[in-house]
Enzyme design. Structure first.
Site, mmCIF file in Angstrom:
data_model
loop_
_atom_site.group_PDB
_atom_site.id
_atom_site.type_symbol
_atom_site.label_atom_id
_atom_site.label_comp_id
_atom_site.label_asym_id
_atom_site.label_seq_id
_atom_site.Cartn_x
_atom_site.Cartn_y
_atom_site.Cartn_z
ATOM 1 C CB SER A 156 -36.091 35.202 -20.515
ATOM 2 O OG SER A 156 -36.523 33.863 -20.478
ATOM 3 C CG ASP A 252 -33.129 30.981 -26.528
ATOM 4 O OD1 ASP A 252 -33.660 30.085 -25.855
ATOM 5 O OD2 ASP A 252 -33.366 32.196 -26.353
ATOM 6 C CG HIS A 282 -32.724 31.734 -22.878
ATOM 7 N ND1 HIS A 282 -33.702 32.365 -23.593
ATOM 8 C CD2 HIS A 282 -33.018 31.960 -21.566
ATOM 9 C CE1 HIS A 282 -34.555 32.943 -22.783
ATOM 10 N NE2 HIS A 282 -34.160 32.715 -21.531
#
Length: 310
Positions: A156, A252, A282
């Site tokens: 991320s 995501d 995610h």
């Protein structure tokens, strides 16, 4: 493919707990809600886990070293940057992820607690990450690792920092990297992409409102022109970067920007393997204990690191 049933069951459980309102939440409130590691069993056992301090000019960073096995000679080293939107996340929130990746890759992992926004907005977290890479390369003997076999990795926002660190290493003549592992990385501020429209509303693990909140704290009111390596999608020259692995997830909001960055790397002549994990959301890699279907993706990424680091 529909959402993975293991993921769906976990999201159902998580909805029982109140979530911060990202229209009004403070960083302290979000950290209080987010920085509690999810534990679903015993942590994966590695040969050695050691907490240490990375001294950098004017500051020092906490770090944690994971070694997959003892007595096998200097291991390759992967510097890991945790996710959390540059605002949340700790060594502990990603402890189990680092353990699993260490075992899957055969690489030692050095997890870095870089400074967080908004107290330390861009470029301070990035400079911490690059400084940690330089320090690790210079202190490889003390760490018991091989400075000739280095990689960066992150998930991320940590994937964003890993990619930007690789760019800095190229541009500053820094330590040579054998690989960059980017796990559903943040690469852009374009909230109009289809993956945002499909997956960015409340009910998922990551929402558009959350990403707007994270970006606002990281950029601290500045434009993307003033923060050139924050939005790596806007970096014009990607040639000469180390080979890459990019993992994205079907459900995501960041899926499309991760895919686009992988495509741009390939277009620049960078050897890049890209996978989109069907049915996943995610953050799924860090949820592997509750989502066992995530483990094959950790094994795939580990195999890529193992191959790249020899």
């Amino acid at each position: 493919m529909t959402i993975n049933p293991q993921v769906d069951a976990l999201l159902t459980q998580m909805r029982q707990f109140p979530a911060p309102d990202f229209n009004t939440a403070t960083p302290a409130e979000v950290r209080a809600a987010s920085d509690n590691p999810l534990a679903f069993g015993l942590a994966p056992e590695v040969a050695l886990v050691r907490d240490l301090t990375v001294p950098l000019p004017g500051r020092s960073l906490a770090a944690r070293l994971y070694v997959p096995e003892r007595g096998a000679g200097p291991a390759p080293l992967t510097i890991y940057f945790h996710g959390g939107g540059w605002v949340v996340g700790t060594l502990d929130t990603h402890d189990r992820t680092c353990r699993a990746l260490t075992l899957a890759s055969g690489s030692a992992i050095l997890s870095i607690a870089y400074r967080l926004a908004p107290e330390h907005p861009y470029p301070e977290p990035l400079e911490d990450c690059y400084g940690a890479l330089e320090w690790a390369a210079a202190n490889s003997k003390a760490l018991g690792v091989d400075a000739a076999r280095l990689a960066v990795a992150g998930d991320s926002a940590g994937g964003n920092l890993a990619a930007a660190t690789a760019i800095l290493a190229r541009d500053r003549g820094g330590p040579a990297l054998c690989h960059q592992l980017l796990i559903y990385p943040v690469t852009d501020v374009d909230f109009s992409r289809p993956s945002y429209r499909e997956n960015g509303e409340a009910g998922g693990f990551l929402t558009t409102a959350m990403m707007r909140w994270f970006w606002s704290h990281y950029l601290a009111g500045r434009t993307t022109d003033e923060t050139p390596l924050a939005v790596i999608a806007q970096v014009e020259d990607l040639a000469g970067l180390p080979p890459a692995t990019v993992l994205t997830a079907q459900y995501d909001p960041l899926r499309d920007e991760g895919e686009a960055y992988a495509s741009r790397l390939k277009g620049a002549g960078v050897a890049c393997q890209h996978w989109t994990a069907p049915g996943m959301i995610h953050g799924f890699v860090s949820l592997f204990e509750a989502v066992p279907d995530a483990m094959p993706w950790i094994q795939r990424m580990g195999a890529r690191l193992r191959q790249a680091l020899g």
